[in-house]
Write an enzyme that holds these catalytic residues in place. Sequence first.
Site, PDB file in Angstrom:
ATOM      1  N   ALA A  66       0.867  -1.177   0.000  1.00 11.94           N
ATOM      2  CA  ALA A  66       0.000   0.000   0.000  1.00 11.94           C
ATOM      3  C   ALA A  66       0.907   1.232   0.000  1.00 11.94           C
ATOM      4  O   ALA A  66       2.046   1.173   0.473  1.00 11.94           O
ATOM      5  CB  ALA A  66      -0.877  -0.010   1.240  1.00 11.94           C
ATOM      6  N   GLY A 111       0.761  -5.122   0.916  1.00 10.63           N
ATOM      7  CA  GLY A 111      -0.389  -5.206   0.024  1.00 10.63           C
ATOM      8  C   GLY A 111      -0.092  -5.982  -1.257  1.00 10.63           C
ATOM      9  O   GLY A 111      -1.011  -6.541  -1.869  1.00 10.63           O
ATOM     10  N   GLU A 114      -0.558  -9.478  -0.407  1.00  9.24           N
ATOM     11  CA  GLU A 114      -2.001  -9.643  -0.153  1.00  9.24           C
ATOM     12  C   GLU A 114      -2.793  -9.727  -1.473  1.00  9.24           C
ATOM     13  O   GLU A 114      -3.687 -10.545  -1.609  1.00  9.24           O
ATOM     14  CB  GLU A 114      -2.503  -8.495   0.734  1.00  9.24           C
ATOM     15  CG  GLU A 114      -1.968  -8.619   2.160  1.00  9.24           C
ATOM     16  CD  GLU A 114      -2.245  -7.387   3.018  1.00  9.24           C
ATOM     17  OE1 GLU A 114      -1.833  -6.276   2.617  1.00  9.24           O
ATOM     18  OE2 GLU A 114      -2.859  -7.533   4.078  1.00  9.24           O
ATOM     19  N   GLU A 134       4.706  -4.937   7.245  1.00  7.99           N
ATOM     20  CA  GLU A 134       3.990  -3.815   7.868  1.00  7.99           C
ATOM     21  C   GLU A 134       4.491  -3.510   9.277  1.00  7.99           C
ATOM     22  O   GLU A 134       4.522  -2.365   9.713  1.00  7.99           O
ATOM     23  CB  GLU A 134       2.478  -4.102   7.909  1.00  7.99           C
ATOM     24  CG  GLU A 134       1.779  -4.071   6.557  1.00  7.99           C
ATOM     25  CD  GLU A 134       1.791  -5.403   5.816  1.00  7.99           C
ATOM     26  OE1 GLU A 134       2.556  -6.311   6.217  1.00  7.99           O
ATOM     27  OE2 GLU A 134       1.035  -5.525   4.838  1.00  7.99           O
TER      28      GLU A 134
HETATM   29  N1  CAA Z   1       4.610   3.195  -0.813  1.00  9.69           N
HETATM   30  C1  CAA Z   1       5.024   4.340  -1.363  1.00  9.69           C
HETATM   31  N2  CAA Z   1       6.152   4.450  -2.065  1.00  9.69           N
HETATM   32  C2  CAA Z   1       6.927   3.352  -2.183  1.00  9.69           C
HETATM   33  C3  CAA Z   1       6.566   2.127  -1.601  1.00  9.69           C
HETATM   34  C4  CAA Z   1       5.333   2.054  -0.902  1.00  9.69           C
HETATM   35  N3  CAA Z   1       4.874   0.924  -0.352  1.00  9.69           N
HETATM   36  N4  CAA Z   1       7.534   1.220  -1.871  1.00  9.69           N
HETATM   37  C5  CAA Z   1       8.460   1.865  -2.588  1.00  9.69           C
HETATM   38  N5  CAA Z   1       8.111   3.166  -2.781  1.00  9.69           N
HETATM   39  C6  CAA Z   1       8.837   4.198  -3.494  1.00  9.69           C
HETATM   40  C7  CAA Z   1      10.019   4.720  -2.664  1.00  9.69           C
HETATM   41  O1  CAA Z   1       9.570   5.682  -1.733  1.00  9.69           O
HETATM   42  C8  CAA Z   1      10.902   5.282  -3.746  1.00  9.69           C
HETATM   43  O2  CAA Z   1      10.393   6.523  -4.130  1.00  9.69           O
HETATM   44  P1  CAA Z   1      11.417   7.773  -4.442  1.00  9.69           P
HETATM   45  O3  CAA Z   1      12.240   7.301  -5.616  1.00  9.69           O
HETATM   46  O4  CAA Z   1      10.503   8.892  -4.773  1.00  9.69           O
HETATM   47  O5  CAA Z   1      12.239   7.946  -3.213  1.00  9.69           O
HETATM   48  C9  CAA Z   1      10.683   4.322  -4.901  1.00  9.69           C
HETATM   49  O6  CAA Z   1       9.448   3.654  -4.656  1.00  9.69           O
HETATM   50  C10 CAA Z   1      11.781   3.279  -5.016  1.00  9.69           C
HETATM   51  O7  CAA Z   1      11.882   2.632  -3.760  1.00  9.69           O
HETATM   52  P2  CAA Z   1      13.274   2.447  -2.981  1.00  9.69           P
HETATM   53  O8  CAA Z   1      14.195   3.562  -3.290  1.00  9.69           O
HETATM   54  O9  CAA Z   1      12.959   2.189  -1.552  1.00  9.69           O
HETATM   55  O10 CAA Z   1      13.809   1.112  -3.704  1.00  9.69           O
HETATM   56  P3  CAA Z   1      14.769   0.008  -3.066  1.00  9.69           P
HETATM   57  O11 CAA Z   1      15.177  -0.876  -4.209  1.00  9.69           O
HETATM   58  O12 CAA Z   1      15.848   0.622  -2.265  1.00  9.69           O
HETATM   59  O13 CAA Z   1      13.839  -0.826  -2.060  1.00  9.69           O
HETATM   60  C11 CAA Z   1      11.809  -1.970  -1.383  1.00  9.69           C
HETATM   61  C12 CAA Z   1      12.732  -1.562  -2.566  1.00  9.69           C
HETATM   62  C13 CAA Z   1      12.521  -2.989  -0.500  1.00  9.69           C
HETATM   63  C14 CAA Z   1      10.556  -2.594  -2.017  1.00  9.69           C
HETATM   64  C15 CAA Z   1      11.466  -0.712  -0.566  1.00  9.69           C
HETATM   65  O14 CAA Z   1      10.988   0.288  -1.440  1.00  9.69           O
HETATM   66  C16 CAA Z   1      10.423  -0.947   0.489  1.00  9.69           C
HETATM   67  O15 CAA Z   1      10.709  -1.486   1.536  1.00  9.69           O
HETATM   68  N6  CAA Z   1       9.164  -0.505   0.219  1.00  9.69           N
HETATM   69  C17 CAA Z   1       8.102  -0.547   1.189  1.00  9.69           C
HETATM   70  C18 CAA Z   1       7.584  -1.957   1.375  1.00  9.69           C
HETATM   71  C19 CAA Z   1       6.510  -1.982   2.443  1.00  9.69           C
HETATM   72  O16 CAA Z   1       6.724  -1.659   3.593  1.00  9.69           O
HETATM   73  N7  CAA Z   1       5.282  -2.408   2.016  1.00  9.69           N
HETATM   74  C20 CAA Z   1       4.158  -2.486   2.919  1.00  9.69           C
HETATM   75  C21 CAA Z   1       3.351  -1.243   2.877  1.00  9.69           C
HETATM   76  S1  CAA Z   1       2.108  -1.218   4.110  1.00  9.69           S
HETATM   77  C22 CAA Z   1       0.834  -2.157   3.492  1.00  9.69           C
HETATM   78  O17 CAA Z   1       0.906  -2.739   2.416  1.00  9.69           O
HETATM   79  C23 CAA Z   1      -0.382  -2.179   4.379  1.00  9.69           C
HETATM   80  C24 CAA Z   1      -1.465  -3.125   3.950  1.00  9.69           C
HETATM   81  O18 CAA Z   1      -1.419  -4.311   4.245  1.00  9.69           O
HETATM   82  C25 CAA Z   1      -2.627  -2.654   3.267  1.00  9.69           C
END
Ligand code: CAA
Length: 260
Positions: A66, A111, A114, A134
Amino acid sequence: MEFKNLLFAVEDGVATITFNRPKALNAMNTETMKELMDAATLCRNDDAIKVLILTGSGEKAFVAGADISEMQNLRPKEALAFMELGNETLRLIETLPKPSIAAVNGFALGGGTEISMACDMRFASETARFGQPEILIGLIPGWGGTQRISRLIGMGRAKELIMCGEQVDAKRAYDVGLVNRIFPLDQLLPETKKFARKLAGMPGFALKMAKHSINYGYDLALDNGIRLEMECCAQCFSTDDQKEGMKAFLEKRKPVYTGS
Ligand code: CAA
């Protein structure tokens, strides 16, 4: 149908929805979730669509979860609405009267995992990574993760993934039963489409009954589940495809299914 954050294509009875926000690693914001709802509704209502594939654009991500920037400042009531929209959409996909396959081409986190679990099957690239991270941002899964992952891989493994927030690679996901098949990245979509075309040629009503019986029987007591299965099986005898399938078998030829 045109979308801003999704690509949508139909070929040989197979619809492919591609998450397409590569700059955010295909993270799901409200706008994209609403589009997914519309695209899934279209798949439900169009009889020419026999199978649905969900995948992500680019080589890096299926869906990285998400959208954290959208969620950051939500109050509980707004968060609930965000979760409700996601769950309504995922339940729509899960209960489509036709098969769905997630072709997971990279990160499927939060998500993303999911969404993949709302599909009937998960095919993964060797580069795919799954997880429910999360907890690392002070949350728990909100789009059915706690429920579906424990059903798929068992409660102990589900708790480990959700409480530690660690990612698992495709091989580990396969070993624990989260993933059905693994392909090299460049073969993931062609192989998934090939498999989907095979499904599209199967007797559609029997596919629908198989899915119905498994989905709705899963949480029933065994006797009730078996009763549901019998009724679904008996319903297949109302179709031309059942007659054709059995006739072709006895005549030692390939069946020609019409979907009726
Ligand atoms: N939401 C918003 N933006 C996201 C994102 C997310 N879930 N995941 C990645 N991005 C964005 C980053 O902010 C970044 O944006 P900028 O270039 O503008 O800075 C871009 O995508 C590239 O990401 P990274 O620079 O972080 O790329 P990376 O290769 O270093 O890492 C990753 C990749 C491991 C997937 C890392 O991006 C990450 O950990 N993302 C978040 C994963 C996460 O926590 N997901 C769960 C979300 S909560 C949820 O899903 C709740 C639910 O159950 C409904």
